[in-house]
Scaffold this motif. Sequence first.
Motif, PDB file in Angstrom:
ATOM      1  N   PHE A 275     -60.545  12.142   2.053  1.00 20.07           N
ATOM      2  CA  PHE A 275     -59.309  11.622   2.639  1.00 20.07           C
ATOM      3  C   PHE A 275     -58.145  11.714   1.658  1.00 20.07           C
ATOM      4  CE2 PHE A 275     -56.628   7.763   3.446  1.00 20.07           C
ATOM      5  CZ  PHE A 275     -56.047   8.194   4.615  1.00 20.07           C
ATOM      6  N   ARG A 276     -58.360  11.248   0.420  1.00 24.07           N
ATOM      7  CA  ARG A 276     -57.225  11.248  -0.510  1.00 24.07           C
ATOM      8  C   ARG A 276     -56.863  12.653  -0.961  1.00 24.07           C
ATOM      9  NH1 ARG A 276     -60.485   8.135  -5.356  1.00 24.07           N
ATOM     10  NH2 ARG A 276     -61.920   9.843  -5.735  1.00 24.07           N
ATOM     11  N   LYS A 277     -57.869  13.552  -1.068  1.00 22.26           N
ATOM     12  CA  LYS A 277     -57.541  14.929  -1.455  1.00 22.26           C
ATOM     13  C   LYS A 277     -56.839  15.645  -0.296  1.00 22.26           C
ATOM     14  CE  LYS A 277     -60.010  15.111  -5.487  1.00 22.26           C
ATOM     15  NZ  LYS A 277     -61.477  15.035  -5.558  1.00 22.26           N
ATOM     16  N   LEU A 278     -57.276  15.317   0.923  1.00 22.53           N
ATOM     17  CA  LEU A 278     -56.608  15.899   2.096  1.00 22.53           C
ATOM     18  C   LEU A 278     -55.150  15.466   2.141  1.00 22.53           C
ATOM     19  CD1 LEU A 278     -56.485  17.346   4.838  1.00 22.53           C
ATOM     20  CD2 LEU A 278     -57.419  15.300   5.900  1.00 22.53           C
TER      21      LEU A 278
ATOM     22  N   LEU B 110     -53.673   3.969  -0.493  1.00 21.10           N
ATOM     23  CA  LEU B 110     -52.437   3.475   0.136  1.00 21.10           C
ATOM     24  C   LEU B 110     -51.216   4.142  -0.504  1.00 21.10           C
ATOM     25  CD1 LEU B 110     -53.274  -0.326   0.570  1.00 21.10           C
ATOM     26  CD2 LEU B 110     -52.886   1.354   2.390  1.00 21.10           C
ATOM     27  N   VAL B 111     -51.255   4.268  -1.826  1.00 22.04           N
ATOM     28  CA  VAL B 111     -50.135   4.912  -2.523  1.00 22.04           C
ATOM     29  C   VAL B 111     -50.005   6.366  -2.073  1.00 22.04           C
ATOM     30  CG1 VAL B 111     -49.355   5.766  -4.779  1.00 22.04           C
ATOM     31  CG2 VAL B 111     -50.125   3.398  -4.530  1.00 22.04           C
ATOM     32  N   VAL B 112     -51.132   7.068  -1.977  1.00 23.30           N
ATOM     33  CA  VAL B 112     -51.086   8.479  -1.582  1.00 23.30           C
ATOM     34  C   VAL B 112     -50.637   8.614  -0.117  1.00 23.30           C
ATOM     35  CG1 VAL B 112     -52.439  10.588  -1.329  1.00 23.30           C
ATOM     36  CG2 VAL B 112     -52.773   9.155  -3.324  1.00 23.30           C
ATOM     37  N   SER B 113     -51.068   7.677   0.728  1.00 27.33           N
ATOM     38  CA  SER B 113     -50.609   7.680   2.122  1.00 27.33           C
ATOM     39  C   SER B 113     -49.091   7.539   2.176  1.00 27.33           C
ATOM     40  CB  SER B 113     -51.230   6.515   2.908  1.00 27.33           C
ATOM     41  OG  SER B 113     -52.621   6.655   2.952  1.00 27.33           O
TER      42      SER B 113
ATOM     43  N   ALA C 263     -43.696   9.651   2.915  1.00 19.29           N
ATOM     44  CA  ALA C 263     -42.342   9.762   2.352  1.00 19.29           C
ATOM     45  C   ALA C 263     -41.920  11.227   2.271  1.00 19.29           C
ATOM     46  CB  ALA C 263     -42.286   9.114   0.978  1.00 19.29           C
ATOM     47  N   ASN C 264     -42.837  12.098   1.844  1.00 23.71           N
ATOM     48  CA  ASN C 264     -42.539  13.528   1.782  1.00 23.71           C
ATOM     49  C   ASN C 264     -42.237  14.077   3.176  1.00 23.71           C
ATOM     50  OD1 ASN C 264     -43.076  15.463  -0.809  1.00 23.71           O
ATOM     51  ND2 ASN C 264     -44.037  13.462  -1.053  1.00 23.71           N
ATOM     52  N   LEU C 265     -43.088  13.696   4.131  1.00 26.38           N
ATOM     53  CA  LEU C 265     -42.918  14.191   5.500  1.00 26.38           C
ATOM     54  C   LEU C 265     -41.567  13.735   6.065  1.00 26.38           C
ATOM     55  CD1 LEU C 265     -44.323  15.768   7.741  1.00 26.38           C
ATOM     56  CD2 LEU C 265     -45.364  13.634   8.514  1.00 26.38           C
ATOM     57  N   ALA C 266     -41.240  12.443   5.838  1.00 32.07           N
ATOM     58  CA  ALA C 266     -39.978  11.897   6.359  1.00 32.07           C
ATOM     59  C   ALA C 266     -38.792  12.598   5.704  1.00 32.07           C
ATOM     60  CB  ALA C 266     -39.909  10.392   6.114  1.00 32.07           C
ATOM     61  N   LEU C 267     -38.891  12.807   4.389  1.00 33.38           N
ATOM     62  CA  LEU C 267     -37.793  13.452   3.659  1.00 33.38           C
ATOM     63  C   LEU C 267     -37.559  14.869   4.168  1.00 33.38           C
ATOM     64  CD1 LEU C 267     -36.106  13.163   0.736  1.00 33.38           C
ATOM     65  CD2 LEU C 267     -37.691  14.989   0.205  1.00 33.38           C
ATOM     66  N   PHE C 268     -38.641  15.641   4.281  1.00 34.75           N
ATOM     67  CA  PHE C 268     -38.459  17.036   4.684  1.00 34.75           C
ATOM     68  C   PHE C 268     -38.084  17.142   6.164  1.00 34.75           C
ATOM     69  CE2 PHE C 268     -40.912  17.982   0.755  1.00 34.75           C
ATOM     70  CZ  PHE C 268     -39.914  18.719   0.142  1.00 34.75           C
ATOM     71  N   ALA C 269     -38.542  16.174   6.969  1.00 32.50           N
ATOM     72  CA  ALA C 269     -38.147  16.187   8.385  1.00 32.50           C
ATOM     73  C   ALA C 269     -36.650  15.923   8.504  1.00 32.50           C
ATOM     74  CB  ALA C 269     -38.945  15.150   9.167  1.00 32.50           C
ATOM     75  N   ALA C 270     -36.154  14.931   7.764  1.00 30.95           N
ATOM     76  CA  ALA C 270     -34.719  14.607   7.813  1.00 30.95           C
ATOM     77  C   ALA C 270     -33.903  15.772   7.267  1.00 30.95           C
ATOM     78  CB  ALA C 270     -34.438  13.334   7.015  1.00 30.95           C
ATOM     79  N   LEU C 271     -34.357  16.310   6.144  1.00 30.44           N
ATOM     80  CA  LEU C 271     -33.640  17.423   5.520  1.00 30.44           C
ATOM     81  C   LEU C 271     -33.646  18.645   6.447  1.00 30.44           C
ATOM     82  CD1 LEU C 271     -32.223  17.405   2.850  1.00 30.44           C
ATOM     83  CD2 LEU C 271     -34.267  18.350   1.786  1.00 30.44           C
ATOM     84  N   GLY C 272     -34.802  18.874   7.085  1.00 27.87           N
ATOM     85  CA  GLY C 272     -34.964  20.057   7.919  1.00 27.87           C
ATOM     86  C   GLY C 272     -34.031  20.079   9.106  1.00 27.87           C
TER      87      GLY C 272
END
Lengths: 263, 317
Positions: free
Chosen positions: B33-36, B160-163, B168-177
């Motif tokens: 899970f965490r590596k995924l 939890l931190v990795v989640s 955060a990455n997904l939200a950032l790139f979605a907003a930027l995109g």
Amino acid sequence: MSGTGGRTLLTVRGLAKRFGGLVAVDDVDFDLDDGEILGIIGPNGAGKTTTFNLIAGALRADAGSIRLRDAEIAGLPAHKVAARGILRTFQHNRPFKGMNVLENLLVGAHRRVRARPWAAALGLPSARREDAALAAAARETLAFVGLGDHAASDVSKLSFGQGRLLECARALMGEPAIILFDEPAAGLTSVEAERLGGVIRGIAARGIAVLLIEHDMRFLLPLAHRVVVLDRGAKIADGTPAAISREPAVIEAYLGRHAGAAA
Amino acid sequence: MNAKLAAAIGWLAGAAILAALSLTLTGYHADLFRKLLLTATLAVGYNFQFGFAGQIAFSHYAFYGIGAYAITILSTRFGLALPVAALATIGLSALLALMVAIPANRLEGFYIALATLAFAQLFVVVMVQGGDFTGGPDGLFGFDAPTIFGARLAGANFMLVVSALFLANLALFAALGRSWFGRACRAVRDDPEAAAAMGVDVARTRIAVFTLTSSLAAVAGMAYAFADNFVNPFVFGIDAMFVLLFMVLIGGAGRHAGAVVGCVFLFMLPEYLGDLVGRFHLLAYGILMVVVMMFLPNGIIGLWDRLAKRLRPEPAR
């Protein structure tokens, strides 16, 4: 000389460009006024496209000056020329193929964007509001050029003529001072060309200056307020369409210089 | 307004599912899970670099490795406090990204691929040859999970931190995109000359995208260092990089959901393929990738779009 009596927007003086031994543009001067439609014509190899590319920043002049109002823009790269408010269309339509029609127009609005990159990255309300406002402006612009039904269309779904209208709309979205048209009637049917002529008149009526290089005299002469004629890189005439069609030098350049030389 | 509400519910549901998995998974499944999640974080960033901005670069895993090595060396060898080490790592990776991007962007597309390929290979070589400083071919191990605000960064806390990092990455790139910046990136990808004619500074856009996505790969790498408290140079090699590229291609380049779907698909596939076809699983994996790329040019997400279009009536204009 001015077709509209507006203020001078663009001043071109002593513009020159050579490619190796070939002098493509040789000491060309002309002005362009607010809201004016200026055509640049000339036989093949006259230097029309080179002049266009020098103004658009696609090529660097060897000599001469290009001033927008009072600012020198000769030598600026294309994106800085665009940022100053001179936007262009492409003769062979060049839409952004991975984006729909509306998104293509929003790229045209690039120079109007005020949101900072971090505001965009965080999706801040200010950035989103600006985006929504630009999208609304883009829909109006699409309606203005007659593509109102195609906002969500894939650009590959547009006909060639519609693609040319998209080029106009995309350039208009930047609220330019000047739009440069590179042979806008090339490849269009007569119906499409007439429609495009109407759009260009509408653009000039908004106070935007239009500079177009064109081959097709039947398209250009009824449209332009003023025409600059180039031949072998040099300006040979500058005046109203009626005046330049009477100039012996123009007739000679178009009808063949052998006939002229023999006379 | 409805679309906004649906999006908010989607994000909350996603966060809730990831949190629930973080708190319940144990052992092998927790490790998967965490590596995924870390790989998905990389895939989302790489999709922006490759799918949105059209940069064919092969340095994403190298920056992941730079993050992992830098945080470990700075916090264990130099004894820097974790936040200081993290900031220094981000600074270092941004600097390295600029050093790669600026000369590579003077050249055209093909050379960006070559420059980043060389950079990625060089990184592994330097780590292997780094002696005691980098741990050489054995890597770095035996360091402790750090403690933040009294919580040890291990087990469920780590997940939890990795989640959060992934979301955060997904939200950032979605907003930027979907912003003007994302459109400028796609314009540069589709036709740089036309983009410049609209006022887009092509070189600056390319450099900004490369530096941002590479730095965020390094941030994911910082988290990776504490997944097993073990950093090995060969993890960050070019093989992994190509799998990441295939994840984005198979999922659907240029689409965030595509990157995530492609990542989950290729990450989980070997887990099941081994049981199914035994020792031929690598061959089956390769054939499958070729088939998907031949018949699904827009990836899995493109197939989904086509199905959804068929099921829904054409929207009224």
